[in-house]
Design an enzyme around this catalytic site. Structure first.
Site, PDB file in Angstrom:
ATOM      1  CG  ASP A 188      -2.204   0.832   0.976  1.00  0.00           C
ATOM      2  OD1 ASP A 188      -2.333   1.460  -0.090  1.00  0.00           O
ATOM      3  OD2 ASP A 188      -3.073   0.837   1.864  1.00  0.00           O
ATOM      4  CG  ASP A 189      -1.070   4.966  -0.733  1.00  0.00           C
ATOM      5  OD1 ASP A 189      -1.617   4.221   0.113  1.00  0.00           O
ATOM      6  OD2 ASP A 189      -1.675   5.940  -1.242  1.00  0.00           O
ATOM      7  CG  ASP A 248      -3.740   8.048   8.347  1.00  0.00           C
ATOM      8  OD1 ASP A 248      -3.568   8.255   9.563  1.00  0.00           O
ATOM      9  OD2 ASP A 248      -4.166   8.944   7.588  1.00  0.00           O
TER      10      ASP A 248
END
Length: 158
Positions: free
Chosen positions: A91-92, A95
């Site tokens: 994933d980028d 969070d």
């Protein structure tokens, strides 16, 4: 607390994704790569290329509506990856960890890697490259476009 923004351009994203691939070399080889859509698709493709993984799968977990958090929903499961054994999930960004928790439940034996990590989500990933503060919103190249910005002095009312 004021929201901070960190802009990532295409070249930096490519360099950081390639750095992630270097870091992942010691954990492979992998059967394939599962990209978390949409943000993980480009880093996932770069990592898959660098690790010479030809088998690509996606998982889609919807958690954001613009910048607001919502209830996570799996809208496309990663069927080909089974329980994740031998698979790499990319994933980028991690969070709060909401998406990572959902994907971990689906693929408990996979190796989870992100390009960027915030403190709340960092413990949920196995490998990442760059940590940013929790109050930083990363502006990825697919979410932005170049436009005129007034000089600092003009913004300050001088």
């Amino acid at each position: 607390m004021a929201q901070k923004y960190y802009t990532v351009g295409w070249e930096q994203l490519h360099r950081d994704s390639k750095a992630l691939a270097w870091r992942l070399m010691e954990h492979g080889p992998f059967k394939g790569v599962v990209a978390i859509t949409r943000g993980g698709m480009i880093p996932g493709a770069i990592v898959a290329r660098e690790l010479e993984c030809r088998l690509l799968e996606t998982v889609s977990v919807v958690t954001y509506d613009e910048e607001a958090m919502g209830e996570p929903q799996v809208v496309k499961p990663p069927v080909a990856a089974g329980d994740g054994e031998g698979w790499l999930v990319v994933d980028d960004l991690v969070d709060t960890g909401t998406t990572a928790k959902v994907v971990r439940a689906l693929l408990p034996r996979a190796h989870l890697a992100t390009v960027y990590a915030k403190p709340a989500g960092k413990p949920l990933v196995d490998t990442f490259i760059t940590e940013v503060s929790q109050d930083t919103w990363i502006l990825f190249p697919w979410d932005t476009e170049a436009q005129f910005v007034a000089p600092i002095a003009r913004k300050a009312g001088k």
